[in-house]
Design an enzyme around this catalytic site. Sequence first.
Site, PDB file in Angstrom:
ATOM      1  N   TRP A  19       0.702  -1.268   0.055  1.00 32.13           N
ATOM      2  CA  TRP A  19       0.125  -0.002  -0.155  1.00 32.13           C
ATOM      3  C   TRP A  19       0.949   1.338   0.030  1.00 32.13           C
ATOM      4  CZ3 TRP A  19      -0.379   4.128   3.273  1.00 32.13           C
ATOM      5  CH2 TRP A  19      -1.501   5.025   3.252  1.00 32.13           C
ATOM      6  N   HIS A  20       1.870   1.308   0.698  1.00 34.77           N
ATOM      7  CA  HIS A  20       2.891   2.477   0.947  1.00 34.77           C
ATOM      8  C   HIS A  20       3.386   2.570  -0.560  1.00 34.77           C
ATOM      9  CE1 HIS A  20       2.447   2.373   5.123  1.00 34.77           C
ATOM     10  NE2 HIS A  20       2.655   3.395   5.199  1.00 34.77           N
TER      11      HIS A  20
END
Lengths: 478, 319, 79
Positions: free
Chosen positions: A324-325
């Site tokens: 996600w990052h």
Amino acid sequence: MVFTSFNFLIFFPLLATLYFLFPTKHRWLILLAGSYFFYINIKPVYALLLAGVTLSTYLFTRLIDNTPNESRKKTYLVLNIVLILLPLFFFKYFGVVNEGIFGLLESLNVRWPLPSIELLLPVGISFYTFMAIGYTIDVYNEEVAAEKNLGIVALFVSFFPLILSGPIERAGNMLPQFRARKGPDYDMIVGGMKLMLWGYFMKLVVADRVGIYVDAVYHNIGEHNGTSLLFAAALYPFQVYADLGGYSLIAIGTAKILGMNVMDNFRRPFFATSMAEFWRRWHISLISWLTDYVYTPLSFAFRKYRVRGIVTALLITFLISGVWHGASLTFVIWGLMQGIFVSIEALTVKPRNNFAQRFNLKKRGWYIAVGCLVTFTLFAASQVFARADNLQDAFLVYARILSTSGPLFIGVPSILLFGLFGIGMMMLKDFTDEFMPSRFLLFENKHKPVRILSYSAVILLIFLIGVFDGGEFIYFQF
Amino acid sequence: MEVSLFIFNSDGMIKKLIYNILLVAGVLFILDFAIGRTLRHFYFREIAGFHYRTTYSMEKTMEDVLIFGASRANHHYVPEIFGDSLKMTFYNTGRDGNGIFYQAALLKSVLKRYTPKIIILDYKGEFWKGPLEYDQMSSLMPYYRTHKEIRPIIELRSPYEKLKLGSETYPFNSQILTIAMGNLDINKTRNADNKGYVPLEATHAPELKVYTSTASYEVDSNKVNAFKDFVTSAKASGAKVYVVYSPLYQKLARYQENEICSEICAREKIPFFDFSRDTFFLQRGNLFYDGVHLNHKGAILFSNIIAGKIKAGLNNSPD
Amino acid sequence: MERTDIVTKLTPIFKKVFNDDSIIITDGLTANDVANWDSLSHMLLIAEVETGFAIKFKLKDLNKMRNVGDMIDIISSKL
């Protein structure tokens, strides 16, 4: 528009005044219009995407609500999640996957000219997509009723305080608040302004200043010695905390002035004594989102494997958090490291607790301090992967920390000194809040002159040593 | 009635809020004034270093030859050489990390006071769009209040610059330690200069880098205008004006800024000495500190060349 | 099965999962009251309760468990 722009300082008071002047029944319209104005100010076309995600979520949640058929409900749920994840995947991961396929084909000696597209990630997409998914699942689980007013759903997904970088809120908390018909509340307004002020301090005085030093070292890893790299690696967690934590405080404060309570995103993370506790204090809204919508269903599915099932669920959850990052191997490793740390702790929790209980260590200052230090060190070590541009760089940082030494790189001395001063103030506040919450109060002091002086002094410190030029918010890229 | 205008119902609350906000604003105003004025006082008391040299350039220069530019100006023009060769007084106003806006502002303040005989602008024209040179203008902030002539340039930063500069401390943002150090005696030796010039001493020759990109960048018209404004007003003042692109120790595939520079100079009939691809310097890495800066040895050689060219030009000119 | 019987049967499961012999089960007991009750041990607890009572929870049931009282209600509805 970003919170640290002058435009926002003009936009927000105007919007808030308009909001409170408007009849309460239709007040959400002001917020919706304001939110889209705020977002369009960054890049107009991306607002279409935002509207698309909203529309899809609205339609499918209504469908889920209206059909009694369980398997239909599930189909709608999956359809909406897939549909709104598509743009996120496209913008965030297409480039990487494309390059990967290209590299693979080339290594197989197949020349297949795929178009290489450089995409700019629409700001906030990772945040509002997660909010929309959470809402859809909540409707499916009958945790919240599907909202019948498209405008309120649109406001939930686009709510300007939260859209750029969270906290990733839940429909169950926000929807009723958008409908609440409250007048301006003095304590909420003042409380919100205090949060915003400290948020600006963390962002402008600490994060942007420390970032200058960390960037200088990380831009040229090969030229810096182990001492400087170790120091930059130790500073980076403070930078990220001040950056996202500060920005979150501004977001929470903004919402609070408008009369809305938004969840905390950070709770003095560097006083956690274990990684498990750290992750209950760091980027709370993301982790609790992942806990509810990823970890819980997974571990539930794997529960018959007991501890092994839970560890697998943990690793997958943190892996998703990593990806996600960022769409890169460095973030895959970063996520796995968190998963491994937390898993090892989970597996050793009994002997560790027995040990601490036998020697009565839990309340000892030094035991707590050692716990904080070990936790910080583990996190800082993993953050090397979050900061480095690629795997080679990350390994180079470790290698040079272990193999080279020399004098610390100072660069511009005042940059380093201002940064350390800022970190000192930030940590001192966190320290007193954590261990002596009722002492050394400044913003909450019972004597008004102390309060007034503290606000003014913090504003003045921002004037004096805040970074005004060229401070980019690092969490926008996620 | 459903419609309820809360703001009018909660008069007391709004009053209290506004009162307290004004109270903080008042205290802030006093603190800002006191600290800002103190910083201003000590800023202008510095006697060496960047702050001092900018103050000197804007307010005190009386020299015949003035050099304008960024670090490449500051480290490339040696005072003695120009003094001996042209028999004129000399000052180097070049300041590290500053662009055309800074130079244009400086020139405005200089021309308000007097006209130098010779104005040399060392320009590695950086005309591309980007925030850098706007950010760098923070070095001009302390002069905003007292130098009306440079205000339009500073206000290019943003429409809010005027408002921000209402604060007394904002012009000295991030400068508190530098100002404190600048008032200590050790600063004189630490930041010594020779009529503005600061030599760079190199221990070994840098690596010769070759860039291949021929892509063109988006041109910032503010920067081109500032450049035009610089050369035309320098020329209109009656001074002899020269634009110099001093030597590089790197090879570019395209010198887009040269195209802009040379066009403007040709139109204004201003000599443009272009050393960007000078083979003499490109073959002598030992004259350089890094890819874009000459070392002291290189600066002496280069100053001799420029001074010679100017002298020849002066001797040939009718006046 | 009566609620009291469920409690009697739950007690050893709680003691084992949370490694704490002093736990006393009440309807109002929540994760905040027990030192080792986190999202990790919670799922172990669920699995042990399922085995102990020979029942199967649904994921939706989990969301409804705000405290031990809720859990007992859900267990008794499945027996």
